[in-house]
Design a protein around this motif. Structure first.
Motif, PDB file in Angstrom:
ATOM      1  N   ASP A 214     -12.973   0.086  34.652  1.00  0.00           N
ATOM      2  CA  ASP A 214     -11.609   0.617  34.616  1.00  0.00           C
ATOM      3  C   ASP A 214     -11.342   1.354  33.312  1.00  0.00           C
ATOM      4  OD1 ASP A 214     -10.921  -0.244  37.107  1.00  0.00           O
ATOM      5  OD2 ASP A 214      -9.289  -1.559  36.447  1.00  0.00           O
ATOM      6  N   GLU A 215     -11.742   0.752  32.201  1.00  0.00           N
ATOM      7  CA  GLU A 215     -11.464   1.368  30.909  1.00  0.00           C
ATOM      8  C   GLU A 215     -12.189   2.701  30.769  1.00  0.00           C
ATOM      9  OE1 GLU A 215      -9.179   0.533  28.614  1.00  0.00           O
ATOM     10  OE2 GLU A 215      -8.614  -0.873  30.206  1.00  0.00           O
ATOM     11  N   GLU A 216     -13.390   2.778  31.309  1.00  0.00           N
ATOM     12  CA  GLU A 216     -14.123   4.047  31.251  1.00  0.00           C
ATOM     13  C   GLU A 216     -13.435   5.106  32.107  1.00  0.00           C
ATOM     14  OE1 GLU A 216     -18.702   2.616  30.317  1.00  0.00           O
ATOM     15  OE2 GLU A 216     -17.948   2.502  32.378  1.00  0.00           O
ATOM     16  N   LYS A 217     -12.930   4.733  33.250  1.00  0.00           N
ATOM     17  CA  LYS A 217     -12.207   5.697  34.081  1.00  0.00           C
ATOM     18  C   LYS A 217     -10.961   6.207  33.356  1.00  0.00           C
ATOM     19  CE  LYS A 217     -13.766   3.773  38.494  1.00  0.00           C
ATOM     20  NZ  LYS A 217     -13.380   3.066  39.734  1.00  0.00           N
ATOM     21  N   LYS A 218     -10.242   5.295  32.724  1.00  0.00           N
ATOM     22  CA  LYS A 218      -9.057   5.699  31.956  1.00  0.00           C
ATOM     23  C   LYS A 218      -9.449   6.647  30.820  1.00  0.00           C
ATOM     24  CE  LYS A 218      -6.723   1.288  32.837  1.00  0.00           C
ATOM     25  NZ  LYS A 218      -6.278   0.006  32.210  1.00  0.00           N
ATOM     26  N   THR A 219     -10.545   6.342  30.150  1.00  0.00           N
ATOM     27  CA  THR A 219     -11.009   7.190  29.050  1.00  0.00           C
ATOM     28  C   THR A 219     -11.390   8.574  29.557  1.00  0.00           C
ATOM     29  OG1 THR A 219     -11.799   5.286  27.796  1.00  0.00           O
ATOM     30  CG2 THR A 219     -12.755   7.423  27.234  1.00  0.00           C
ATOM     31  N   LEU A 220     -12.056   8.633  30.717  1.00  0.00           N
ATOM     32  CA  LEU A 220     -12.451   9.924  31.269  1.00  0.00           C
ATOM     33  C   LEU A 220     -11.242  10.742  31.701  1.00  0.00           C
ATOM     34  CD1 LEU A 220     -15.574   8.838  33.332  1.00  0.00           C
ATOM     35  CD2 LEU A 220     -15.575  10.244  31.266  1.00  0.00           C
ATOM     36  N   ILE A 221     -10.227  10.084  32.251  1.00  0.00           N
ATOM     37  CA  ILE A 221      -8.993  10.795  32.585  1.00  0.00           C
ATOM     38  C   ILE A 221      -8.381  11.384  31.319  1.00  0.00           C
ATOM     39  CG2 ILE A 221      -6.618  10.559  33.410  1.00  0.00           C
ATOM     40  CD1 ILE A 221      -7.626   8.373  35.331  1.00  0.00           C
ATOM     41  N   LYS A 222      -8.258  10.552  30.284  1.00  0.00           N
ATOM     42  CA  LYS A 222      -7.656  10.991  29.020  1.00  0.00           C
ATOM     43  C   LYS A 222      -8.443  12.147  28.411  1.00  0.00           C
ATOM     44  CE  LYS A 222      -6.148   9.116  24.529  1.00  0.00           C
ATOM     45  NZ  LYS A 222      -6.976   9.918  23.606  1.00  0.00           N
ATOM     46  N   SER A 223      -9.764  12.021  28.360  1.00  0.00           N
ATOM     47  CA  SER A 223     -10.599  13.070  27.785  1.00  0.00           C
ATOM     48  C   SER A 223     -10.479  14.365  28.575  1.00  0.00           C
ATOM     49  CB  SER A 223     -12.054  12.609  27.740  1.00  0.00           C
ATOM     50  OG  SER A 223     -12.903  13.631  27.267  1.00  0.00           O
ATOM     51  N   SER A 224     -10.463  14.253  29.891  1.00  0.00           N
ATOM     52  CA  SER A 224     -10.341  15.439  30.744  1.00  0.00           C
ATOM     53  C   SER A 224      -9.011  16.146  30.511  1.00  0.00           C
ATOM     54  CB  SER A 224     -10.471  15.047  32.219  1.00  0.00           C
ATOM     55  OG  SER A 224     -11.734  14.480  32.494  1.00  0.00           O
ATOM     56  N   LEU A 225      -7.933  15.377  30.462  1.00  0.00           N
ATOM     57  CA  LEU A 225      -6.609  15.965  30.265  1.00  0.00           C
ATOM     58  C   LEU A 225      -6.512  16.645  28.910  1.00  0.00           C
ATOM     59  CD1 LEU A 225      -4.418  13.109  31.778  1.00  0.00           C
ATOM     60  CD2 LEU A 225      -4.831  15.362  32.773  1.00  0.00           C
ATOM     61  N   GLU A 226      -7.099  16.029  27.894  1.00  0.00           N
ATOM     62  CA  GLU A 226      -7.068  16.634  26.560  1.00  0.00           C
ATOM     63  C   GLU A 226      -7.878  17.922  26.517  1.00  0.00           C
ATOM     64  OE1 GLU A 226      -8.512  13.517  24.079  1.00  0.00           O
ATOM     65  OE2 GLU A 226      -6.555  12.507  23.928  1.00  0.00           O
ATOM     66  N   THR A 227      -8.956  17.980  27.279  1.00  0.00           N
ATOM     67  CA  THR A 227      -9.840  19.150  27.252  1.00  0.00           C
ATOM     68  C   THR A 227      -9.268  20.309  28.059  1.00  0.00           C
ATOM     69  OG1 THR A 227     -11.766  17.703  27.025  1.00  0.00           O
ATOM     70  CG2 THR A 227     -12.187  19.973  27.706  1.00  0.00           C
TER      71      THR A 227
ATOM     72  N   GLU B 155     -13.489   2.247  46.982  1.00  0.00           N
ATOM     73  CA  GLU B 155     -13.353   0.805  46.792  1.00  0.00           C
ATOM     74  C   GLU B 155     -13.617   0.036  48.085  1.00  0.00           C
ATOM     75  OE1 GLU B 155     -13.076  -0.445  43.867  1.00  0.00           O
ATOM     76  OE2 GLU B 155     -12.757   1.486  42.874  1.00  0.00           O
ATOM     77  N   GLN B 156     -13.816  -1.263  47.943  1.00  0.00           N
ATOM     78  CA  GLN B 156     -14.136  -2.112  49.080  1.00  0.00           C
ATOM     79  C   GLN B 156     -12.909  -2.714  49.744  1.00  0.00           C
ATOM     80  OE1 GLN B 156     -17.587  -4.790  48.459  1.00  0.00           O
ATOM     81  NE2 GLN B 156     -17.706  -3.886  46.424  1.00  0.00           N
ATOM     82  N   THR B 157     -11.804  -2.789  49.027  1.00  0.00           N
ATOM     83  CA  THR B 157     -10.590  -3.390  49.592  1.00  0.00           C
ATOM     84  C   THR B 157      -9.407  -2.446  49.432  1.00  0.00           C
ATOM     85  OG1 THR B 157      -9.882  -4.454  47.530  1.00  0.00           O
ATOM     86  CG2 THR B 157     -11.415  -5.687  48.943  1.00  0.00           C
ATOM     87  N   THR B 158      -8.457  -2.589  50.338  1.00  0.00           N
ATOM     88  CA  THR B 158      -7.232  -1.798  50.260  1.00  0.00           C
ATOM     89  C   THR B 158      -6.471  -2.114  48.972  1.00  0.00           C
ATOM     90  OG1 THR B 158      -7.088  -1.815  52.677  1.00  0.00           O
ATOM     91  CG2 THR B 158      -5.091  -1.231  51.467  1.00  0.00           C
ATOM     92  N   LYS B 159      -6.417  -3.382  48.636  1.00  0.00           N
ATOM     93  CA  LYS B 159      -5.702  -3.803  47.427  1.00  0.00           C
ATOM     94  C   LYS B 159      -6.257  -3.127  46.178  1.00  0.00           C
ATOM     95  CE  LYS B 159      -4.482  -8.007  44.855  1.00  0.00           C
ATOM     96  NZ  LYS B 159      -4.584  -9.511  44.838  1.00  0.00           N
ATOM     97  N   GLU B 160      -7.593  -3.080  46.067  1.00  0.00           N
ATOM     98  CA  GLU B 160      -8.203  -2.473  44.880  1.00  0.00           C
ATOM     99  C   GLU B 160      -8.034  -0.963  44.890  1.00  0.00           C
ATOM    100  OE1 GLU B 160     -10.077  -2.090  41.224  1.00  0.00           O
ATOM    101  OE2 GLU B 160      -9.090  -3.788  42.215  1.00  0.00           O
ATOM    102  N   ALA B 161      -8.116  -0.351  46.072  1.00  0.00           N
ATOM    103  CA  ALA B 161      -7.915   1.099  46.162  1.00  0.00           C
ATOM    104  C   ALA B 161      -6.505   1.472  45.718  1.00  0.00           C
ATOM    105  CB  ALA B 161      -8.176   1.579  47.583  1.00  0.00           C
ATOM    106  N   ILE B 162      -5.524   0.677  46.129  1.00  0.00           N
ATOM    107  CA  ILE B 162      -4.136   0.928  45.713  1.00  0.00           C
ATOM    108  C   ILE B 162      -4.013   0.774  44.199  1.00  0.00           C
ATOM    109  CG2 ILE B 162      -1.807  -0.058  45.779  1.00  0.00           C
ATOM    110  CD1 ILE B 162      -2.294  -0.630  48.761  1.00  0.00           C
ATOM    111  N   ARG B 163      -4.617  -0.258  43.656  1.00  0.00           N
ATOM    112  CA  ARG B 163      -4.543  -0.473  42.210  1.00  0.00           C
ATOM    113  C   ARG B 163      -5.162   0.694  41.439  1.00  0.00           C
ATOM    114  NH1 ARG B 163      -7.061  -2.232  37.839  1.00  0.00           N
ATOM    115  NH2 ARG B 163      -9.093  -2.346  38.856  1.00  0.00           N
ATOM    116  N   GLN B 164      -6.306   1.182  41.922  1.00  0.00           N
ATOM    117  CA  GLN B 164      -6.961   2.319  41.266  1.00  0.00           C
ATOM    118  C   GLN B 164      -6.095   3.579  41.354  1.00  0.00           C
ATOM    119  OE1 GLN B 164     -10.098   2.715  39.738  1.00  0.00           O
ATOM    120  NE2 GLN B 164     -10.467   0.519  39.747  1.00  0.00           N
ATOM    121  N   ALA B 165      -5.479   3.797  42.506  1.00  0.00           N
ATOM    122  CA  ALA B 165      -4.622   4.974  42.676  1.00  0.00           C
ATOM    123  C   ALA B 165      -3.437   4.918  41.733  1.00  0.00           C
ATOM    124  CB  ALA B 165      -4.160   5.069  44.123  1.00  0.00           C
ATOM    125  N   GLN B 166      -2.831   3.755  41.616  1.00  0.00           N
ATOM    126  CA  GLN B 166      -1.680   3.609  40.735  1.00  0.00           C
ATOM    127  C   GLN B 166      -2.091   3.712  39.274  1.00  0.00           C
ATOM    128  OE1 GLN B 166      -0.075  -0.102  42.244  1.00  0.00           O
ATOM    129  NE2 GLN B 166       1.192   0.955  43.756  1.00  0.00           N
TER     130      GLN B 166
END
Length: 308
Positions: free
Chosen positions: A56-69, A82-93
């Motif tokens: 998760d932290e790496e995904k957040k870092t990649l989002i931040k780096s991409s936006l800055e670039t 993702e494997q579950t609906t719950k986790e997919a929703i959490r990742q989307a949010q």
């Protein structure tokens, strides 16, 4: 930022150091080359981005780096696999909270969901976020086909706006267009069918070899959309041996090796993936070196006016 679902969207590779940490300077270097070439969107954490190996932290870092670039020049999308609906929703949010502009959404992973279960999964994620969504239709690799009937049910979700078309059946683009008109944008998702997809009406491309060859990929898109088919075809035929590296189980290693040869990447992958070796490595290097030796001179494609 509005996602238009047109143009070339690299499924960008994730760069790692020799110590298996994110290599942000190299990631940003590659992304700057993509921007200069004329990409119109960016997908992080896809299959090529080694999605299942990222925290998760790496995904957040990649989002931040991409936006800055990229600043406010192009939309940044996070892939959800993702494997579950719950986790997919959490990742989307999480993606929305950290500034991503949109999502690419795969069907449930591992479990082969029924059509009904897949539709309900997509609806649940779409209803849990305001971000625009591109569904990834790839039954070859992920064993679930998003059918016309399923799309008919999903059209009620206004933020499900696009489809990454990777069925390998080029006629599916026509079927979707005939049924839904412009309700869903379509982006070709298979490098070896990129030009065919554009000629059949795809609005853009989600590409893999663009990670190593951004200018050639964008040139093919621009020329095709401008009706300059012979010019696009010439580049496309040259590109085909490279494009076939994208439809291979080791596509991540293949494309990262190509990035090394074009000076905008490294071979480092995250285990259990390992660098190519032996005969296969030699075969891939030959494809890359032969292609570089015959690399075409591109026309002035950046200012080409796209036909409506």
């Amino acid at each position: 930022m509005k996602v238009t679902w047109t143009g070339v969207y690299p499924a960008i590779t994730t760069k790692f150091t020799d110590n298996d940490e994110l290599d942000l300077p190299l990631f940003e270097k590659n992304l700057k080359f993509q921007l200069e070439a004329g990409i119109e969107g960016l997908i992080i954490g896809g299959t090529l981005g080694e999605a299942t190996a990222l925290t998760d932290e790496e995904k957040k870092t990649l989002i931040k780096s991409s936006l800055e670039t990229v600043g406010h020049t192009i939309p940044v999308l996070l892939n959800i696999a993702e494997q579950t609906t719950k986790e997919a929703i959490r990742q989307a949010q999480m993606a929305e909270e950290h500034g991503a502009h949109g999502l690419m959404l795969l069907p449930p992973m591992r479990y082969k969901a029924t059509d009904y279960e897949t539709v309900e999964y997509f609806k649940a994620v779409a209803n849990a976020t305001s971000l625009p969504i591109m569904l990834y239709n790839n039954p070859v690799d992920y064993k679930i086909l998003i059918t016309i009937d399923m799309l008919d049910e999903l059209k009620e979700c206004s933020n499900i706006q696009a489809i990454k078309e990777s069925t390998r059946d080029i006629t599916n683009i026509t079927r979707v267009k005939n049924k839904f008109g412009d309700r869903f944008k379509i982006l070709g998702g298979v490098d070896t069918l990129a030009l065919e997809a554009l000629l059949m009406g795809a609005d853009g491309l989600v590409a893999g070899l663009v990670c190593a060859f951004p200018e050639e990929t964008v040139a093919i898109y621009k020329l095709a959309k401008a009706g300059r088919i012979e010019e696009a075809l010439k580049i496309y035929r040259w590109f085909m041996p490279l494009s076939e590296l994208d439809i291979d189980p080791q596509l991540v290693q293949n494309i990262k090796l190509a990035e090394v040869y074009t000076g905008i990447g490294s071979e480092n992958v995250r285990a259990p993936r390992l660098k190519l070796r032996g005969k296969r490595r030699e075969e891939v290097i030959k494809v890359i070196e032969d292609s570089l030796a015959t690399r075409p001179t591109l026309p002035e494609y950046k200012e080409i006016e796209i036909l409506s």
